[in-house]
Design an enzyme around this catalytic site. Structure first.
Site, PDB file in Angstrom:
ATOM      1  N   GLY A 209       0.760  -1.236   0.000  1.00 53.16           N
ATOM      2  CA  GLY A 209       0.000   0.000   0.000  1.00 53.16           C
ATOM      3  C   GLY A 209       0.791   1.288   0.000  1.00 53.16           C
TER       4      GLY A 209
ATOM      5  N   GLU B  19       3.885  -6.794   1.217  1.00 50.10           N
ATOM      6  CA  GLU B  19       3.427  -7.138  -0.138  1.00 50.10           C
ATOM      7  C   GLU B  19       3.341  -5.897  -1.026  1.00 50.10           C
ATOM      8  OE1 GLU B  19      -0.202  -8.963   0.981  1.00 50.10           O
ATOM      9  OE2 GLU B  19       0.760 -10.786   1.729  1.00 50.10           O
ATOM     10  N   PRO B  20       4.467  -5.243  -1.284  1.00 50.76           N
ATOM     11  CA  PRO B  20       4.437  -4.082  -2.169  1.00 50.76           C
ATOM     12  C   PRO B  20       4.241  -4.495  -3.619  1.00 50.76           C
ATOM     13  CG  PRO B  20       6.689  -4.620  -1.612  1.00 50.76           C
ATOM     14  CD  PRO B  20       5.817  -5.546  -0.804  1.00 50.76           C
TER      15      PRO B  20
ATOM     16  N   ARG C 224       2.715  -1.650  -6.223  1.00 47.89           N
ATOM     17  CA  ARG C 224       2.801  -0.369  -6.918  1.00 47.89           C
ATOM     18  C   ARG C 224       4.189   0.266  -6.771  1.00 47.89           C
ATOM     19  NH1 ARG C 224      -1.676   2.954  -7.852  1.00 47.89           N
ATOM     20  NH2 ARG C 224      -2.791   1.751  -6.262  1.00 47.89           N
TER      21      ARG C 224
ATOM     22  N   TYR D  80     -10.316   5.883 -11.837  1.00 49.43           N
ATOM     23  CA  TYR D  80     -10.023   6.488 -10.544  1.00 49.43           C
ATOM     24  C   TYR D  80      -9.862   8.006 -10.590  1.00 49.43           C
ATOM     25  CZ  TYR D  80      -8.501   1.681  -9.424  1.00 49.43           C
ATOM     26  OH  TYR D  80      -8.420   0.326  -9.251  1.00 49.43           O
TER      27      TYR D  80
ATOM     28  N   CYS E 109     -14.725   5.810 -28.426  1.00 45.11           N
ATOM     29  CA  CYS E 109     -15.954   6.620 -28.472  1.00 45.11           C
ATOM     30  C   CYS E 109     -16.643   6.658 -27.111  1.00 45.11           C
ATOM     31  CB  CYS E 109     -16.894   6.084 -29.555  1.00 45.11           C
ATOM     32  SG  CYS E 109     -16.230   6.258 -31.205  1.00 45.11           S
TER      33      CYS E 109
END
Length: 421
Positions: free
Chosen positions: A239, A275-276, A278, A318, A346
């Protein structure tokens, strides 16, 4: 820090100029840096030096086999959330005892495959899941190592769609019920309860929510040990955020995170898992796209790219920010232009940025989306029958295509027409 820098006015990936890759594979494409992936893993590993630990890469961030093989070779563990990810982990060379299986909806088939193929632990999220795993393990004559994910009801102060540690989120069991659920788990002969799991969300830019959650985990550890449970492993999730917008204050560094973990949990003498995903992969990748048109509208100009929301969905999903820069560096003093930066799909949602200031570019020019190595390619689709775009891995002055762009025929031929048509 990453390894995407301008040299002589041209953006490079390590020692490879990006126009060279674009000429070879076409645009758009993802490009990853071996040096950055390696550096970011080592930063986390070194941050926990002196503590018994395992850095388990959260492969949902980027699950390309070449990326996984690189990270496995560095000594990492891996966190998976599906049977498919488990199969990818094994294929990339992760040993079973380095694979952690997370996720709220593990099926019995996935449990069976992991138990037969080898597993470090299952992170359980509910009592029904706990009972199902016990049955599967006993049917195979095995004992499943497990942690139980507790929900500490801590606000991670992140985007609502990636917050996972509040009471209204679907993840884990309420920490207030932990004693009861751990007692139930200890009575099941197919399970070996090895520790506690917690994960409060993604893209956190402040250490205090982590510390709040971990203090609750420390208290729970001592309570459960007093109840007779052998709590010897703490899975702290991932996180930690990355700086998507370069002008903003940078999130805490891994070394600062590691110091906080040692301060809050070091006295428990537990093995620590983190648990990285990103932070390892995010700034290790970019998306390179070509400009198709510059279109003048009512009071605004649109920069229309050949990349679209199906290639990078984060801005549409997001409202996420990515720095978007020209591959050919603008000369000093160049006046900025203002664009709505969009793709060709589109949908009005196919918008990467609104009223973004950047150096002027024109048709045929290349632009790069920074910090696109995590949750880019893995979340892409073939909407509008737009082929999945190539992924390229760079190592010093070499590059290789690690996922090729499929042809239209390959896409269409996956469909099957019934005999009656």
């Amino acid at each position: 820090m990453d390894h995407f820098l301008y040299r002589d006015g041209v953006l490079h990936a390590e020692d490879v100029p990006l126009p060279q890759i674009a000429q070879a594979v076409g645009t758009p494409f993802y490009c990853y840096s071996t040096a950055t992936l390696t550096r970011h893993f080592k930063l986390f590993d070194e941050a926990l030096e002196g503590v018994d630990h395992l850095v388990c890469y959260a492969m949902k961030a980027n699950s390309n086999q070449a990326v996984l093989k690189l990270i496995a070779g560095l000594g990492a563990g891996v966190d998976v959330v599906s049977g498919g990810e488990y199969a990818r982990a094994k294929a990339a060379g992760f040993a079973g005892d380095k694979i952690v299986f997370s996720g709220v909806g593990k099926t019995r088939e996935e449990m069976r495959a992991a138990l037969e193929g080898g597993i470090r632990q299952f992170n359980l999220e509910s009592e029904p899941e706990m009972l199902a795993l016990n049955e599967v393990a006993l049917s195979l004559g095995k004992i499943a190592p497990v942690t139980i994910r507790v929900n500490p009801d801590v606000d991670a102060k992140t985007h609502e769609k990636i917050a996972t540690g509040k009471s209204e989120n679907k993840f884990g069991i309420p920490i207030a019920r932990a004693k009861e659920v751990y007692a139930e788990a200890a009575a099941l002969k197919g399970l070996d309860v090895v520790g506690i799991d917690v994960h409060i969300g993604s893209q956190l830019t402040d250490l205090e929510p982590f510390a709040m959650a971990y203090r609750k985990v420390a208290e729970l550890t001592e309570t459960l040990r007093a109840e007779g449970h052998n709590i010897r492993r703490l899975d702290l999730g991932g996180g930690l955020g990355i700086p998507y917008e370069r002008s903003n204050e940078a999130p805490p560094l891994p070394v600062e995170y590691g110091a906080m973990v040692k301060e809050v949990l070091g006295h428990l003498n537990c093995e620590i898992e983190i648990e990285p995903g990103r932070l390892i992969a995010g700034n290790a990748g970019i998306l390179v796209s070509g400009v198709i048109y510059v279109k003048s509208g009512e009071g605004r100009d649109f920069l229309i790219l050949d990349a679209a929301m199906n290639d990078l969905v984060r801005p549409a999903m997001y409202g996420a920010y990515h720095d978007i820069v020209p591959v050919i560096e603008a000369k000093a003093g160049t006046e900025q232009a203002r664009y709505d930066i969009v793709g060709p799909v589109c949908e009005s949602g196919d918008t990467f940025a609104k009223q973004r200031d950047m150096p002027p570019v024109g048709p045929g020019d290349l632009v790069a989306f920074r910090s696109a190595g995590a949750y880019g390619a893995v979340m892409s689709s073939e909407y509008n029958t737009r082929p999945l775009i190539p992924e390229v891995l760079v190592h010093e002055d070499q590059f290789a295509v690690i996922r090729a762009r499929p042809t239209f025929d390959e896409i269409i031929n996956r469909d099957t027409i019934p005999e009656w048509l």
